[in-house]
Design a protein around this motif. Structure first.
Motif, PDB file in Angstrom:
ATOM      1  N   LEU A  48      -1.118  24.965  20.585  1.00 39.74           N
ATOM      2  CA  LEU A  48      -1.438  24.232  19.350  1.00 39.74           C
ATOM      3  C   LEU A  48      -1.389  25.149  18.136  1.00 39.74           C
ATOM      4  CD1 LEU A  48      -4.363  21.877  20.439  1.00 39.74           C
ATOM      5  CD2 LEU A  48      -2.146  21.160  19.521  1.00 39.74           C
ATOM      6  N   ASN A  49      -1.904  26.347  18.270  1.00 42.20           N
ATOM      7  CA  ASN A  49      -1.877  27.303  17.148  1.00 42.20           C
ATOM      8  C   ASN A  49      -0.446  27.599  16.717  1.00 42.20           C
ATOM      9  OD1 ASN A  49      -4.652  27.514  17.015  1.00 42.20           O
ATOM     10  ND2 ASN A  49      -4.768  29.346  18.296  1.00 42.20           N
ATOM     11  N   THR A  50       0.451  27.753  17.699  1.00 43.65           N
ATOM     12  CA  THR A  50       1.861  28.007  17.387  1.00 43.65           C
ATOM     13  C   THR A  50       2.496  26.786  16.736  1.00 43.65           C
ATOM     14  OG1 THR A  50       2.041  29.529  19.264  1.00 43.65           O
ATOM     15  CG2 THR A  50       4.091  28.683  18.341  1.00 43.65           C
ATOM     16  N   LEU A  51       2.210  25.604  17.277  1.00 43.95           N
ATOM     17  CA  LEU A  51       2.764  24.371  16.709  1.00 43.95           C
ATOM     18  C   LEU A  51       2.262  24.144  15.287  1.00 43.95           C
ATOM     19  CD1 LEU A  51       2.511  22.003  19.831  1.00 43.95           C
ATOM     20  CD2 LEU A  51       4.600  22.989  18.848  1.00 43.95           C
ATOM     21  N   CYS A  52       1.017  24.503  15.030  1.00 43.46           N
ATOM     22  CA  CYS A  52       0.486  24.400  13.667  1.00 43.46           C
ATOM     23  C   CYS A  52       1.190  25.385  12.736  1.00 43.46           C
ATOM     24  CB  CYS A  52      -1.018  24.668  13.666  1.00 43.46           C
ATOM     25  SG  CYS A  52      -2.031  23.358  14.372  1.00 43.46           S
ATOM     26  N   LEU A  53       1.464  26.588  13.254  1.00 42.96           N
ATOM     27  CA  LEU A  53       2.112  27.628  12.455  1.00 42.96           C
ATOM     28  C   LEU A  53       3.487  27.185  11.969  1.00 42.96           C
ATOM     29  CD1 LEU A  53       1.921  30.604  11.456  1.00 42.96           C
ATOM     30  CD2 LEU A  53       3.049  31.268  13.586  1.00 42.96           C
ATOM     31  N   ILE A  54       4.234  26.457  12.817  1.00 47.84           N
ATOM     32  CA  ILE A  54       5.584  26.027  12.441  1.00 47.84           C
ATOM     33  C   ILE A  54       5.607  24.608  11.863  1.00 47.84           C
ATOM     34  CG2 ILE A  54       6.679  27.549  14.111  1.00 47.84           C
ATOM     35  CD1 ILE A  54       7.004  25.231  16.004  1.00 47.84           C
ATOM     36  N   GLY A  55       4.433  24.010  11.700  1.00 50.20           N
ATOM     37  CA  GLY A  55       4.351  22.721  11.027  1.00 50.20           C
ATOM     38  C   GLY A  55       4.585  21.503  11.897  1.00 50.20           C
ATOM     39  N   PHE A  56       4.690  21.702  13.208  1.00 52.07           N
ATOM     40  CA  PHE A  56       4.900  20.553  14.099  1.00 52.07           C
ATOM     41  C   PHE A  56       3.601  19.799  14.365  1.00 52.07           C
ATOM     42  CE2 PHE A  56       9.043  21.894  16.443  1.00 52.07           C
ATOM     43  CZ  PHE A  56       9.681  22.009  15.214  1.00 52.07           C
ATOM     44  N   SER A  71       6.488  18.326   9.309  1.00 47.93           N
ATOM     45  CA  SER A  71       7.764  19.020   9.527  1.00 47.93           C
ATOM     46  C   SER A  71       8.655  18.286  10.512  1.00 47.93           C
ATOM     47  CB  SER A  71       7.519  20.442  10.035  1.00 47.93           C
ATOM     48  OG  SER A  71       6.896  21.230   9.050  1.00 47.93           O
ATOM     49  N   LEU A  72       8.041  17.477  11.387  1.00 46.05           N
ATOM     50  CA  LEU A  72       8.827  16.749  12.379  1.00 46.05           C
ATOM     51  C   LEU A  72       9.644  15.625  11.759  1.00 46.05           C
ATOM     52  CD1 LEU A  72       6.193  16.474  15.268  1.00 46.05           C
ATOM     53  CD2 LEU A  72       8.270  17.853  15.259  1.00 46.05           C
ATOM     54  N   ILE A  73       9.254  15.175  10.571  1.00 50.60           N
ATOM     55  CA  ILE A  73       9.947  14.052   9.935  1.00 50.60           C
ATOM     56  C   ILE A  73      11.417  14.383   9.705  1.00 50.60           C
ATOM     57  CG2 ILE A  73      10.088  12.605   7.875  1.00 50.60           C
ATOM     58  CD1 ILE A  73       7.053  12.826   7.631  1.00 50.60           C
ATOM     59  N   SER A  74      11.675  15.584   9.210  1.00 51.26           N
ATOM     60  CA  SER A  74      13.071  15.956   8.918  1.00 51.26           C
ATOM     61  C   SER A  74      13.909  15.994  10.178  1.00 51.26           C
ATOM     62  CB  SER A  74      13.124  17.311   8.204  1.00 51.26           C
ATOM     63  OG  SER A  74      12.580  18.328   9.028  1.00 51.26           O
TER      64      SER A  74
END
Length: 253
Positions: A48-56, A71-74
């Motif tokens: 989760l920390n990694t996914l938060c870092l990249i905006g997912f 970030s997943l929208i794009s």
């Protein structure tokens, strides 16, 4: 259907977390995610920390709850562009929606499931819970059966040996012989029927969209059972097959 083995398990775990969050209408806490996915808190937290870092994934600092990130929208929009069938079929889907007034789905095959890539809601107040990006099983959905009916019998039998046929409703066909008979009838008629097999009280009719003999997509019309008279059913079949011909004609041009 691929036999390719995954490289490690972190990406698979990350996808499981994203899939779980995608199904939730509200943000959820860490413990709920861990319990639902039956995964240790330390493993889930690191991912989760990694996914938060990249905006997912987004974490609300006040509640410490998680939801999907913007970030997943794009990525979703870019993925939709890769399905040229959407732009080709859109006008005919809108017309079909206007003529019938019921929910229209456009789907695509992906790894033993049909993924919704376009949805037009019914004109009534009753809105079906399906969403773009969600997927359904092949064996119990109209679009899935429309897909299977176009495959060689050996391919279908391999699929039935590979998947577990779950009794999603009391109407679901879980007997392989009965399902094979249903697929033969589907092939003969040119359309597939899901009579409350995937979801209670929902009736669905679907057909495949092909280009040079290859399935490019599946189109379905879904309606609450109580609105599906025999007269309306025949009207839907006629208009659905007309839309199929129109879209396939555009694909050949």
């Amino acid at each position: 259907m691929s036999e390719t083995k995954p490289y490690g398990t972190v990406l698979i775990r990350a996808k499981q977390i994203l899939d779980y969050l995608e199904q939730k209408d509200q943000p959820v806490n860490l413990q709920t995610i861990c319990t639902s996915l039956k995964t240790s808190k330390s493993t889930v937290l690191k991912i989760l920390n990694t996914l938060c870092l990249i905006g997912f994934v987004k974490r609300e600092e006040e509640t410490k709850k998680y939801s999907l990130g913007i970030s997943l929208i794009s990525y979703g929009e870019a993925a939709k562009k890769s399905f040229s069938i959407i732009s080709v079929a859109e006008r005919d889907l809108i017309e079909l929606n206007n003529q019938i007034g019921e929910t229209i789905h456009l789907g695509a095959y992906d790894q033993d499931r049909i993924v919704y890539i376009k949805k037009l809601n019914a004109k009534s107040r009753i809105i079906l819970r399906s969403q773009v990006g969600h997927s359904v099983e092949l064996y119990c959905s109209a679009m899935g059966k429309a897909y299977l009916a176009e495959q060689k019998e050996e391919v279908v039998r391999n699929y039935l040996d590979r998947v577990r046929l779950e009794q999603r409703t009391k109407h679901t066909l879980c007997d392989k012989i009965a399902l094979m008979d249903d697929l033969r009838a589907t092939r003969q008629h040119g359309y597939a029927i899901d009579d409350q097999e995937n979801e209670e009280d929902v009736y669905c009719i679907a057909t495949s969209i092909k280009q040079n003999g290859v399935i490019r997509g599946l189109v379905s019309v879904s309606s609450p059972v109580y609105r599906m008279s025999e007269e309306k059913r025949m009207k839907i079949i006629t208009l659905l097959q007309q839309a199929k011909r129109n879209i396939e004609q555009k694909l050949t041009n």
